[in-house]
Design an enzyme around this catalytic site. Structure first.
Site, PDB file in Angstrom:
ATOM      1  NE  ARG A 196      -3.511   8.834 -14.925  1.00 55.43           N
ATOM      2  CZ  ARG A 196      -3.957   7.608 -14.752  1.00 55.43           C
ATOM      3  NH1 ARG A 196      -5.008   7.192 -15.418  1.00 55.43           N
ATOM      4  NH2 ARG A 196      -3.346   6.788 -13.913  1.00 55.43           N
TER       5      ARG A 196
ATOM      6  CE  LYS B 149      -9.302  -6.578  -3.868  1.00 47.56           C
ATOM      7  NZ  LYS B 149      -9.277  -7.019  -5.260  1.00 47.56           N
TER       8      LYS B 149
ATOM      9  N   GLY C  16      -4.495   6.433  -7.386  1.00 48.65           N
ATOM     10  CA  GLY C  16      -5.606   7.274  -7.833  1.00 48.65           C
ATOM     11  C   GLY C  16      -6.414   7.862  -6.690  1.00 48.65           C
TER      12      GLY C  16
ATOM     13  N   GLY D 270      -0.714   1.756 -10.300  1.00 49.53           N
ATOM     14  CA  GLY D 270       0.005   0.489 -10.465  1.00 49.53           C
ATOM     15  C   GLY D 270       1.424   0.688 -10.976  1.00 49.53           C
TER      16      GLY D 270
HETATM   17  N1  LIG Z   1     -11.713   0.615   6.343  1.00 49.74           N
HETATM   18  C1  LIG Z   1     -12.062   0.505   5.071  1.00 49.74           C
HETATM   19  N2  LIG Z   1     -13.075  -0.309   4.702  1.00 49.74           N
HETATM   20  C2  LIG Z   1     -13.431  -0.402   3.402  1.00 49.74           C
HETATM   21  N3  LIG Z   1     -12.829   0.250   2.396  1.00 49.74           N
HETATM   22  C3  LIG Z   1     -11.825   1.066   2.712  1.00 49.74           C
HETATM   23  C4  LIG Z   1     -11.398   1.225   4.056  1.00 49.74           C
HETATM   24  N4  LIG Z   1     -10.362   2.098   4.047  1.00 49.74           N
HETATM   25  C5  LIG Z   1     -10.169   2.479   2.762  1.00 49.74           C
HETATM   26  N5  LIG Z   1     -11.047   1.868   1.966  1.00 49.74           N
HETATM   27  C6  LIG Z   1     -11.224   2.047   0.517  1.00 49.74           C
HETATM   28  O1  LIG Z   1     -10.031   1.829  -0.192  1.00 49.74           O
HETATM   29  C7  LIG Z   1     -10.180   2.425  -1.467  1.00 49.74           C
HETATM   30  C8  LIG Z   1      -8.856   2.898  -1.987  1.00 49.74           C
HETATM   31  O2  LIG Z   1      -7.956   1.842  -2.024  1.00 49.74           O
HETATM   32  P1  LIG Z   1      -6.765   1.775  -3.069  1.00 49.74           P
HETATM   33  O3  LIG Z   1      -7.347   1.611  -4.447  1.00 49.74           O
HETATM   34  O4  LIG Z   1      -5.872   0.719  -2.562  1.00 49.74           O
HETATM   35  O5  LIG Z   1      -6.075   3.226  -2.973  1.00 49.74           O
HETATM   36  P2  LIG Z   1      -5.208   3.987  -4.048  1.00 49.74           P
HETATM   37  O6  LIG Z   1      -6.081   4.169  -5.284  1.00 49.74           O
HETATM   38  O7  LIG Z   1      -4.843   5.315  -3.434  1.00 49.74           O
HETATM   39  O8  LIG Z   1      -4.025   3.088  -4.310  1.00 49.74           O
HETATM   40  C9  LIG Z   1     -11.134   3.577  -1.286  1.00 49.74           C
HETATM   41  O9  LIG Z   1     -12.237   3.413  -2.160  1.00 49.74           O
HETATM   42  C10 LIG Z   1     -11.564   3.482   0.177  1.00 49.74           C
HETATM   43  O10 LIG Z   1     -12.952   3.705   0.362  1.00 49.74           O
HETATM   44  O1  LIG Z   2      -5.336   4.309 -14.669  1.00 54.52           O
HETATM   45  C1  LIG Z   2      -4.347   3.588 -14.856  1.00 54.52           C
HETATM   46  O2  LIG Z   2      -3.747   2.861 -13.881  1.00 54.52           O
HETATM   47  P1  LIG Z   2      -4.002   3.056 -12.271  1.00 54.52           P
HETATM   48  O3  LIG Z   2      -5.473   2.717 -11.999  1.00 54.52           O
HETATM   49  O4  LIG Z   2      -3.055   2.051 -11.642  1.00 54.52           O
HETATM   50  O5  LIG Z   2      -3.657   4.479 -11.915  1.00 54.52           O
HETATM   51  C2  LIG Z   2      -3.641   3.528 -16.184  1.00 54.52           C
HETATM   52  O6  LIG Z   2      -4.280   4.338 -17.140  1.00 54.52           O
HETATM   53  C3  LIG Z   2      -3.521   2.071 -16.658  1.00 54.52           C
HETATM   54  O7  LIG Z   2      -4.779   1.561 -16.915  1.00 54.52           O
HETATM   55  P2  LIG Z   2      -4.992  -0.026 -16.888  1.00 54.52           P
HETATM   56  O8  LIG Z   2      -4.810  -0.490 -15.454  1.00 54.52           O
HETATM   57  O9  LIG Z   2      -6.394  -0.259 -17.417  1.00 54.52           O
HETATM   58  O10 LIG Z   2      -3.934  -0.630 -17.793  1.00 54.52           O
END
Ligand SMILES: Nc1ncnc2c1ncn2[C@@H]1O[C@H](COP(=O)(O)OP(=O)(O)O)[C@@H](O)[C@H]1O
Ligand SMILES: O=C(OP(=O)(O)O)[C@H](O)COP(=O)(O)O
Length: 395
Positions: A35, A197, A353, A376
């Site tokens: 970032r 999720k 992320g 998001g």
């Molecule tokens: N089969 C699984 N069981 C548990 N956790 C998982 C599995 N596959 C992926 N994950 C977890 O999902 C997380 C990422 O999910 P998410 O936040 O939705 O991704 P992004 O940040 O790319 O949008 C990671 O911490 C990963 O370890």
């Molecule tokens: O890291 C952020 O969003 P992200 O986790 O969806 O990439 C942004 O800085 C927004 O942060 P927030 O979800 O606490 O409002």
């Protein structure tokens, strides 16, 4: 919307909303520069025009008032090096100190304000707080795409106090790249969805069914689909209350002629750690006491082929628990396939992320078309929602 290149900042004090919500380790060192790197050209353009920049951001989600671990002072050294000028710092984002420091800024100088979220007024979108911030500069720039889905004081409300509001380079690039995927994508268009999720991503999956030719679902969310289909998933992640929804999605995909790909095998573990015992089993064959932590080798082959032959790829969410090297193979293979598709004249957009950090850690950040700084925010934009931070620049 006025873009950065259309505006001359000479002699102006630009109040710039950036998204410097970056990860810090327990020594308060920055562990991912994406970032900061992304926002640097915006700041440099303002300075090279002969303007000065007052940077404002949030960091994390502080509960009540200032906290050392959420102070933006930890970024000052890094920013000074990147901008080639010593960045000044205001401990408090509003108040006399910030006012004096902003007033004293000379062309070419940068001031960083401390974490906006030390004031609850920020997230509440408080007008009086926004007005105080607005007094610090004479032109507003929003470059915080990652926070553009929040109608907060500094991202949205503040804009109404300015005549001149400018869209930063990051914001502009993010919107342009998202549009490339949403409007007239070159086909075949494949979306790869993974991560933990179903509930977080269900809306976007549904929307994507109107756009894509292929939809790949891997990662933790795939087990809800598998269980809904009568499969055995042991202790794998599952959102039982979303099973009906997954059945509907499968039906809708069929109706719309979208090819839906789910894992055909999985790497499973008897414990949630890198050194657990592992085995590979077919879809829906996970015994009790075991859990699926990655896609299996046959799935890798299947997904790789679909991805490598695509001309547009949108990827959000890892294929497994890639933080554990033992279960990173699926995510790595998909990352490689995305690079291959990009090499083959394809366009690839990576959002989220964890997906972004997987791509960057593998050294593929420059080998895909665009890595979004938003999680998001990108998903909400893709769902067709109006982002308040963007709307505020247009009004
Ligand atoms: N089969 C699984 N069981 C548990 N956790 C998982 C599995 N596959 C992926 N994950 C977890 O999902 C997380 C990422 O999910 P998410 O936040 O939705 O991704 P992004 O940040 O790319 O949008 C990671 O911490 C990963 O370890
Ligand atoms: O890291 C952020 O969003 P992200 O986790 O969806 O990439 C942004 O800085 C927004 O942060 P927030 O979800 O606490 O409002």
């Amino acid at each position: 919307m006025i873009t950065l290149d259309q505006y001359n900042f000479e002699g102006k004090k630009a109040l710039v909303r950036v998204d410097f919500n970056v990860p810090l380790n327990d020594k308060f060192e920055i562990t991912d520069f994406t970032r900061i790197k992304a926002a640097t050209p915006t700041i440099k353009k303002i300075l090279s025009d002969g303007g000065s920049a007052i940077l404002m951001s949030h960091l994390g989600r502080p509960k009540e008032g200032p906290e050392e671990k959420f102070s933006l002072k930890h970024l000052v050294k890094e920013l000074s090096e990147r901008f080639g000028t010593e960045v000044k710092f205001a401990e408090d984002c509003v108040g006399q100190d910030a006012t004096d420091l902003a007033a004293g800024l000379k062309p070419g100088e940068v001031l960083l304000l401390n974490n906006l979220r030390f004031y609850k007024e920020e997230t509440k979108g408080d007008e009086a707080f926004a007005e105080k911030l607005s007094k610090l500069g004479d032109v507003y720039v929003n470059d915080a795409f990652g926070t553009a889905h929040r109608a907060h004081a500094s991202t949205t409300i503040v804009a109404k106090f300015f005549t001149d509001k400018v869209c930063g380079y990051v914001m502009q690039a993010e919107l342009d790249n998202a549009e490339k995927v949403l409007n007239n994508p070159t086909r075949p268009f494949t979306a790869i969805m993974g991560g933990a999720k179903v509930s977080d991503k269900i809306m976007i999956i549904e929307k994507l069914l109107d756009k894509v030719d292929n939809l790949i679902i891997g990662g933790g969310m795939s087990y809800t689909f598998s269980k809904a289909n009568g499969g055995k998933i042991g202790n794998s992640l599952c959102e039982d209350d979303k099973m009906e929804l997954t059945k509907e999605l499968v039906k809708k995909a069929e109706e719309k002629g979208v090819k839906l790909y789910l894992p055909i095998d999985n790497t499973i573990a008897d414990d949630f750690n890198n050194d657990a015992n592992t085995q590979i089993v077919g879809r829906g064959e996970i015994p009790d006491g075991w859990e699926g932590l990655d896609i299996g080798p046959e799935t890798v082959k299947l997904f790789e082929e679909v991805v490598a032959n695509s001309k547009t790829v949108l990827w959000n969410g890892p294929m497994g628990v890639f933080e554990f090297p033992t279960f990173a193979k699926g995510t790595e293979a998909i990352a490689e396939a995305v690079v291959k598709a990009t090499d083959n004249d394809g366009f690839s957009l990576i959002g989220g992320g964890d997906s972004a950090s997987a791509i960057n850690n593998l050294g593929y950040g420059d080998k895909v078309s665009y890595v979004s700084t938003g999680g998001g925010a990108l998903l909400e934009y893709m769902e067709g929602k109006t982002l308040p931070g963007v709307a505020a620049l247009q009004s």
